[in-house]
Design a protein around this motif. Sequence first.
Motif, PDB file in Angstrom:
ATOM      1  N   LEU A 105      -0.243 -78.858  33.411  1.00 29.50           N
ATOM      2  CA  LEU A 105      -1.088 -78.637  32.239  1.00 29.50           C
ATOM      3  C   LEU A 105      -2.385 -77.924  32.607  1.00 29.50           C
ATOM      4  CD1 LEU A 105      -0.599 -82.038  30.364  1.00 29.50           C
ATOM      5  CD2 LEU A 105       0.429 -79.821  29.803  1.00 29.50           C
ATOM      6  N   ALA A 106      -2.923 -78.248  33.781  1.00 32.25           N
ATOM      7  CA  ALA A 106      -4.176 -77.621  34.210  1.00 32.25           C
ATOM      8  C   ALA A 106      -4.014 -76.129  34.482  1.00 32.25           C
ATOM      9  CB  ALA A 106      -4.701 -78.319  35.461  1.00 32.25           C
ATOM     10  N   ALA A 107      -2.781 -75.690  34.728  1.00 31.60           N
ATOM     11  CA  ALA A 107      -2.541 -74.288  35.084  1.00 31.60           C
ATOM     12  C   ALA A 107      -2.024 -73.458  33.919  1.00 31.60           C
ATOM     13  CB  ALA A 107      -1.546 -74.217  36.247  1.00 31.60           C
ATOM     14  N   ILE A 108      -1.932 -74.057  32.730  1.00 26.03           N
ATOM     15  CA  ILE A 108      -1.434 -73.338  31.552  1.00 26.03           C
ATOM     16  C   ILE A 108      -2.617 -72.915  30.686  1.00 26.03           C
ATOM     17  CG2 ILE A 108      -0.071 -73.543  29.439  1.00 26.03           C
ATOM     18  CD1 ILE A 108       1.714 -75.527  30.896  1.00 26.03           C
ATOM     19  N   PRO A 109      -2.850 -71.619  30.531  1.00 23.06           N
ATOM     20  CA  PRO A 109      -4.007 -71.181  29.753  1.00 23.06           C
ATOM     21  C   PRO A 109      -3.863 -71.426  28.258  1.00 23.06           C
ATOM     22  CG  PRO A 109      -2.735 -69.289  30.528  1.00 23.06           C
ATOM     23  CD  PRO A 109      -2.150 -70.489  31.183  1.00 23.06           C
ATOM     24  N   ASP A 110      -2.622 -71.400  27.749  1.00 21.22           N
ATOM     25  CA  ASP A 110      -2.392 -71.566  26.311  1.00 21.22           C
ATOM     26  C   ASP A 110      -1.281 -72.591  26.104  1.00 21.22           C
ATOM     27  OD1 ASP A 110      -2.003 -71.413  23.602  1.00 21.22           O
ATOM     28  OD2 ASP A 110      -1.200 -69.368  23.610  1.00 21.22           O
ATOM     29  N   ARG A 111      -1.659 -73.787  25.715  1.00 19.26           N
ATOM     30  CA  ARG A 111      -0.670 -74.853  25.542  1.00 19.26           C
ATOM     31  C   ARG A 111       0.231 -74.644  24.327  1.00 19.26           C
ATOM     32  NH1 ARG A 111      -3.168 -80.721  27.345  1.00 19.26           N
ATOM     33  NH2 ARG A 111      -4.126 -80.032  29.297  1.00 19.26           N
ATOM     34  N   ARG A 112      -0.103 -73.689  23.493  1.00 15.76           N
ATOM     35  CA  ARG A 112       0.727 -73.413  22.318  1.00 15.76           C
ATOM     36  C   ARG A 112       1.700 -72.262  22.557  1.00 15.76           C
ATOM     37  NH1 ARG A 112      -0.800 -76.658  18.441  1.00 15.76           N
ATOM     38  NH2 ARG A 112       0.619 -75.652  16.982  1.00 15.76           N
ATOM     39  N   ALA A 113       1.760 -71.788  23.778  1.00 13.95           N
ATOM     40  CA  ALA A 113       2.668 -70.685  24.111  1.00 13.95           C
ATOM     41  C   ALA A 113       4.129 -71.149  24.035  1.00 13.95           C
ATOM     42  CB  ALA A 113       2.352 -70.160  25.507  1.00 13.95           C
ATOM     43  N   ASN A 114       5.017 -70.182  23.845  1.00 11.74           N
ATOM     44  CA  ASN A 114       6.457 -70.454  23.797  1.00 11.74           C
ATOM     45  C   ASN A 114       7.007 -70.455  25.224  1.00 11.74           C
ATOM     46  OD1 ASN A 114       6.697 -70.519  20.905  1.00 11.74           O
ATOM     47  ND2 ASN A 114       6.439 -68.295  20.928  1.00 11.74           N
ATOM     48  N   LEU A 115       6.910 -71.578  25.879  1.00 12.40           N
ATOM     49  CA  LEU A 115       7.272 -71.685  27.281  1.00 12.40           C
ATOM     50  C   LEU A 115       8.663 -72.307  27.437  1.00 12.40           C
ATOM     51  CD1 LEU A 115       3.862 -73.103  28.539  1.00 12.40           C
ATOM     52  CD2 LEU A 115       4.671 -70.729  28.763  1.00 12.40           C
ATOM     53  N   LYS A 116       9.359 -71.889  28.506  1.00 15.51           N
ATOM     54  CA  LYS A 116      10.646 -72.473  28.871  1.00 15.51           C
ATOM     55  C   LYS A 116      10.484 -73.242  30.176  1.00 15.51           C
ATOM     56  CE  LYS A 116      14.449 -70.194  28.774  1.00 15.51           C
ATOM     57  NZ  LYS A 116      15.469 -69.128  28.981  1.00 15.51           N
ATOM     58  N   LEU A 117      10.893 -74.508  30.164  1.00 12.50           N
ATOM     59  CA  LEU A 117      10.729 -75.388  31.316  1.00 12.50           C
ATOM     60  C   LEU A 117      12.084 -75.849  31.820  1.00 12.50           C
ATOM     61  CD1 LEU A 117       8.077 -75.692  29.458  1.00 12.50           C
ATOM     62  CD2 LEU A 117       7.784 -77.894  30.567  1.00 12.50           C
ATOM     63  N   ILE A 118      12.156 -76.122  33.123  1.00 14.63           N
ATOM     64  CA  ILE A 118      13.327 -76.780  33.684  1.00 14.63           C
ATOM     65  C   ILE A 118      12.864 -77.842  34.675  1.00 14.63           C
ATOM     66  CG2 ILE A 118      13.677 -75.078  35.555  1.00 14.63           C
ATOM     67  CD1 ILE A 118      16.755 -75.501  35.034  1.00 14.63           C
ATOM     68  N   ASP A 119      13.560 -78.979  34.647  1.00 13.95           N
ATOM     69  CA  ASP A 119      13.205 -80.136  35.470  1.00 13.95           C
ATOM     70  C   ASP A 119      14.446 -80.549  36.257  1.00 13.95           C
ATOM     71  OD1 ASP A 119      12.246 -82.512  36.525  1.00 13.95           O
ATOM     72  OD2 ASP A 119      12.311 -83.602  34.627  1.00 13.95           O
ATOM     73  N   PHE A 120      14.371 -80.450  37.576  1.00  9.76           N
ATOM     74  CA  PHE A 120      15.513 -80.787  38.433  1.00  9.76           C
ATOM     75  C   PHE A 120      15.395 -82.226  38.927  1.00  9.76           C
ATOM     76  CE2 PHE A 120      15.357 -76.112  38.890  1.00  9.76           C
ATOM     77  CZ  PHE A 120      16.658 -75.825  38.492  1.00  9.76           C
ATOM     78  N   GLY A 121      16.522 -82.955  38.864  1.00  9.54           N
ATOM     79  CA  GLY A 121      16.510 -84.370  39.186  1.00  9.54           C
ATOM     80  C   GLY A 121      15.737 -85.130  38.118  1.00  9.54           C
TER      81      GLY A 121
END
Length: 282
Positions: A105-121
Motif C-alpha cells: 500500500l505504501a508503494a501505490i500512488p493511486d489506490r483507486r487504480a485498476n490494478l491486477k494482483l496475484i498472490d502465490f501460496g
Amino acid sequence: MNLSTLRAQAEARLREAGVDTPDLDARYLLEHALTLIRTDFVTKAEQTIPDADAARALALVERRAAREPVGRILGHREFWTIDLALNPDTLEPRPDTETVVEAVLAAIPDRRANLKLIDFGTGTGCILLALLSELPNATGLGVDLSPLAVEAAAGNAERNGLAARARFQTGDWAKGIEDRFDIVVSNPPYIPSADIATLEPEVREHDPLRALDGGPDGLEPYRILAAELPRLLVPGGLAAFEVGQGQAEDVAALVEAQGLGETAILCDLGGVKRCVRARKGP
C-alpha cells in the motif's frame, strides 16, 4: 461459579500451561463459548454460569493449554480489517504478515487504480483480500497447491464481500499462469527443513507442513518465484514477499538478480526484517 471466577480460573490454567497471553486468550475463548462481548466481563461479572456452560468453556481452555492456537479453536482469525475462516490446509494468519500489506500500500500512488494482483501460496487469502479491501478497483488471483486452501480463500472472499473481485485456483506456483500483473505478493514456506522440529507447538503441530517447509535453507520458494517475476510483472510492477528472520538480504539479492530494483526491506512491529519489496523497471 460466576463469570469473574470462571475467567480467573481460565487465566490461571493458561498461565500454568505457559501460554504467552493467558488473559487475552481466556477472554477470547470465554466470549466464544458463552456468546459474550467484552463489556460483559464487567457488567455481568457476578452472573452465575450454568455448570454445563462453564464445562464447555473450560474444555476450550484445555485445548489452548495443550497449545492449540486460539484461531484454530475458534475456526477463524482476524487479519488487517477482515475476518478469515481457517481449515487444516491453511496457515493461521499472523500480524507479522500485515507488513506485506503495508509495504504494498505504501508503494501505490493511486489506490483507486485498476490494478491486477496475484498472490502465490494464498492460504486463507489473507494478503490478497486485505489488499483488495484497500484497493476498490483492483482485482486479484490467489494460487495455492492445496484445493482445501483454495476453498477456504474463496469462502473468505465471500465472507468479506470481495468475491466479485477475487478468484482462486489450485496451482504449482506460477506454472500455467500467462497473465501479467501489477502486483505479485507471497508469504511462501520459508522455514529451513531442519528447523521445523524446533518451532513452537502452536505452529509445528497445527500449521500445515507444506506451508512451512522452505527446503534445506528456507529459500527454495523464493528462487522459484524470483525467476518468474520478469514475465509476471508489467513494467513498473511491484513484488512483495514475506521473509523469515535473517533471510531478507538473500531474498533481496534473488529478486535483484532478475533485474528488479528499488529494493526495500521492511520490518514488522517486532523490528524483524519481514518483507522484501522490489519493482520491475519501466
